[in-house]
Design a protein around this motif. Structure first.
Motif, PDB file in Angstrom:
ATOM      1  N   THR A  41       0.761  -1.201  -0.146  1.00 28.71           N
ATOM      2  CA  THR A  41      -0.103  -0.070   0.070  1.00 28.71           C
ATOM      3  C   THR A  41       0.908   1.281   0.120  1.00 28.71           C
ATOM      4  O   THR A  41       0.284   2.410   0.061  1.00 28.71           O
ATOM      5  N   LYS A  42       2.328   1.088  -0.083  1.00 30.05           N
ATOM      6  CA  LYS A  42       3.399   2.088  -0.217  1.00 30.05           C
ATOM      7  C   LYS A  42       2.947   3.180   1.106  1.00 30.05           C
ATOM      8  O   LYS A  42       3.027   4.189   0.987  1.00 30.05           O
ATOM      9  N   SER A  43       2.855   2.375   2.101  1.00 34.62           N
ATOM     10  CA  SER A  43       2.641   3.236   3.523  1.00 34.62           C
ATOM     11  C   SER A  43       3.672   3.540   4.177  1.00 34.62           C
ATOM     12  O   SER A  43       3.724   4.001   5.614  1.00 34.62           O
ATOM     13  N   LEU A  44       4.891   3.159   3.599  1.00 37.25           N
ATOM     14  CA  LEU A  44       6.250   3.359   4.298  1.00 37.25           C
ATOM     15  C   LEU A  44       7.040   4.011   3.405  1.00 37.25           C
ATOM     16  O   LEU A  44       7.109   3.933   2.281  1.00 37.25           O
ATOM     17  N   GLU A  45       7.830   5.030   4.248  1.00 41.52           N
ATOM     18  CA  GLU A  45       8.933   5.781   3.540  1.00 41.52           C
ATOM     19  C   GLU A  45      10.045   5.764   4.515  1.00 41.52           C
ATOM     20  O   GLU A  45      10.132   5.675   5.584  1.00 41.52           O
ATOM     21  N   ILE A  46      11.083   6.321   3.540  1.00 37.45           N
ATOM     22  CA  ILE A  46      12.574   6.447   4.440  1.00 37.45           C
ATOM     23  C   ILE A  46      12.697   7.863   4.381  1.00 37.45           C
ATOM     24  O   ILE A  46      12.810   8.577   3.462  1.00 37.45           O
ATOM     25  N   GLU A  47      13.032   8.271   5.679  1.00 41.13           N
ATOM     26  CA  GLU A  47      13.518   9.733   6.071  1.00 41.13           C
ATOM     27  C   GLU A  47      14.481   9.732   7.047  1.00 41.13           C
ATOM     28  O   GLU A  47      14.412   9.165   7.886  1.00 41.13           O
ATOM     29  N   ASP A  48      15.569  10.351   6.639  1.00 42.77           N
ATOM     30  CA  ASP A  48      16.750  10.562   7.426  1.00 42.77           C
ATOM     31  C   ASP A  48      17.353   9.143   7.825  1.00 42.77           C
ATOM     32  O   ASP A  48      17.430   8.828   8.962  1.00 42.77           O
ATOM     33  N   LYS A  49      17.312   8.236   6.800  1.00 39.89           N
ATOM     34  CA  LYS A  49      17.640   6.853   7.071  1.00 39.89           C
ATOM     35  C   LYS A  49      16.914   5.949   7.954  1.00 39.89           C
ATOM     36  O   LYS A  49      17.531   5.008   8.470  1.00 39.89           O
ATOM     37  N   LYS A  50      15.738   6.351   8.285  1.00 38.78           N
ATOM     38  CA  LYS A  50      15.001   5.452   9.310  1.00 38.78           C
ATOM     39  C   LYS A  50      13.566   5.333   8.584  1.00 38.78           C
ATOM     40  O   LYS A  50      12.967   6.278   7.965  1.00 38.78           O
ATOM     41  N   ALA A  51      12.878   4.107   8.711  1.00 39.75           N
ATOM     42  CA  ALA A  51      11.524   3.883   7.932  1.00 39.75           C
ATOM     43  C   ALA A  51      10.603   4.685   8.837  1.00 39.75           C
ATOM     44  O   ALA A  51      10.779   4.657   9.985  1.00 39.75           O
ATOM     45  N   LYS A  52       9.689   4.986   8.206  1.00 41.15           N
ATOM     46  CA  LYS A  52       8.411   5.562   8.904  1.00 41.15           C
ATOM     47  C   LYS A  52       7.141   5.554   8.261  1.00 41.15           C
ATOM     48  O   LYS A  52       7.240   5.284   7.050  1.00 41.15           O
ATOM     49  N   MET A  53       5.993   5.498   8.916  1.00 41.93           N
ATOM     50  CA  MET A  53       4.702   5.417   8.015  1.00 41.93           C
ATOM     51  C   MET A  53       4.390   6.553   7.398  1.00 41.93           C
ATOM     52  O   MET A  53       4.902   7.752   7.973  1.00 41.93           O
ATOM     53  N   THR A  54       3.701   6.701   6.193  1.00 41.40           N
ATOM     54  CA  THR A  54       3.580   7.778   5.472  1.00 41.40           C
ATOM     55  C   THR A  54       2.027   8.426   6.193  1.00 41.40           C
ATOM     56  O   THR A  54       1.423   7.709   7.152  1.00 41.40           O
ATOM     57  N   VAL A  55       2.026   9.685   6.082  1.00 38.98           N
ATOM     58  CA  VAL A  55       0.845  10.327   6.577  1.00 38.98           C
ATOM     59  C   VAL A  55      -0.157  10.826   5.375  1.00 38.98           C
ATOM     60  O   VAL A  55       0.361  11.589   4.748  1.00 38.98           O
ATOM     61  N   PRO A  56      -1.305  10.470   5.161  1.00 36.48           N
ATOM     62  CA  PRO A  56      -2.021   9.275   5.712  1.00 36.48           C
ATOM     63  C   PRO A  56      -1.480   8.087   5.244  1.00 36.48           C
ATOM     64  O   PRO A  56      -0.727   8.026   4.104  1.00 36.48           O
ATOM     65  N   SER A  57      -1.657   6.792   5.974  1.00 35.88           N
ATOM     66  CA  SER A  57      -1.002   5.582   5.492  1.00 35.88           C
ATOM     67  C   SER A  57      -2.464   4.629   5.050  1.00 35.88           C
ATOM     68  O   SER A  57      -3.611   5.144   5.363  1.00 35.88           O
TER      69      SER A  57
END
Lengths: 101, 227
Positions: A41-57
């Protein structure tokens, strides 16, 4: 967990959805991006070399991310539910496969 | 003198302790794989998978299924593009019409994403196995095909292959006449479902959290609910 009253088609909102929530342990996360690659569902992204959930997911709680994470950094903490269409009934807590329960 | 069959034990029953056995591990670590390596699966392995399907139980041993293996990139492309095209058409035609009853958000957003090419149908898998049901099957040919499919999926998983059930091809078989014609689908067969097979990227197999469900248990004159 008690029995939940089943939905009434006419009084529910189609857009009323509760998506899944995962927790990501940033101490363990290496930012390898495998989880983002397998997330359907493409609900994860990498930001500053850490994974996080997208908003909204749009997480459907499939746990592909948890299964592929080599660092064991991901845990599912909330399952999705779609009260406008399908309400989860008679469910207990989340659990991994249990031996001798 | 006839042997007393009560005393014959085919195989000692394993006690439920220590660790999961190999079969349980395959069942519990299987994942739906949607990211594949660009490498074809050897023919022998696909044939092994088909054998697992052939020996599935079915109502009345009718075996109401037909499998079609697609490994030709051109045919895979036909399936993929037909599904995308049909999804686009459905969305275009439905416009902003309010549905008579709520649609489940997962296939709905799946269809939108497929139409917009944000989400793959066959995920670039090198092999796809199509399952057709023989509608003359007893009780529920759908169920029998599902059992055969799960047999094949578990066999594939045990061979280290990734699999993913794909039901969206129904859209192509339903709305794109060329697809049905291409495969020559006719009575008594109907397209039911399909799954992809390929070498996964990374190691997607593992045990994860899942909901527990209420299980009712009747024993010793009482009823319990366990989760």
């Amino acid at each position: 967990m008690g029995k939940t009253v089943l939905l009434d088609w006419d009084s529910t909102d189609l857009r009323e959805t509760k998506y899944g929530v995962i927790s990501i342990d940033h101490d363990k996360c290496s930012g390898c991006s495998w989880c983002a690659q397998v997330c359907m569902t493409k609900s994860l992204e990498i930001e500053d070399k850490k994974a996080k959930m997208t908003v909204p997911s749009e997480c459907i709680g499939c746990c592909d991310c948890q299964a592929i994470c080599a660092k064991d950094a991901i845990t599912l903490i909330e399952v999705p539910d779609y009260p406008g269409y399908f309400k989860l009934v008679e469910r207990g807590k989340l659990s991994k496969p249990r031996l001798n329960w | 003198m006839a042997e007393n069959l009560d005393k014959v034990v085919a195989k000692p029953v394993q006690q439920a302790d220590q660790d999961w056995n190999e079969t349980e591990k395959v069942i519990l670590t299987r994942r739906s794989v949607r990211v594949y390596q660009d490498k074809q699966v050897p023919e022998e392995l696909i044939k092994r998978i088909l054998e697992a399907g052939r020996f599935a139980p079915s109502a009345g041993n009718v075996q109401p299924w037909k499998f079609i293996v697609v490994r030709d990139p051109k045919v895979l492309n036909l399936l993929e593009e037909s599904t995308i095209g049909a999804c686009q058409k459905i969305i275009e035609m439905s416009g902003n019409a309010k549905p008579p009853q709520p649609f489940h958000p997962v296939p709905t957003s799946g269809m939108l994403n497929i139409a917009a090419r944000r989400f793959g149908v066959l995920h670039g898998a090198p092999t796809v196995i199509l399952i057709f049901k023989d509608v003359r099957g007893l009780h529920s040919p759908d169920l029998d095909c599902g059992i055969a499919g799960q047999n094949m999926i578990l066999a594939a998983t045990s061979l280290g292959l990734g699999t993913c059930w794909v039901n969206f091809l129904n859209v192509a078989f339903e709305f794109v006449p060329q697809v049905k014609e291409f495969f020559g689908v006719e009575y008594p067969f109907e397209f039911l479902t399909s799954f992809t097979v390929g070498y996964p990227k990374g190691n997607p197999f593992g045990m994860v959290e899942r909901d527990t469900h209420a299980v009712e248990w009747y024993e010793n004159g009482s009823k319990q609910v366990i989760y």
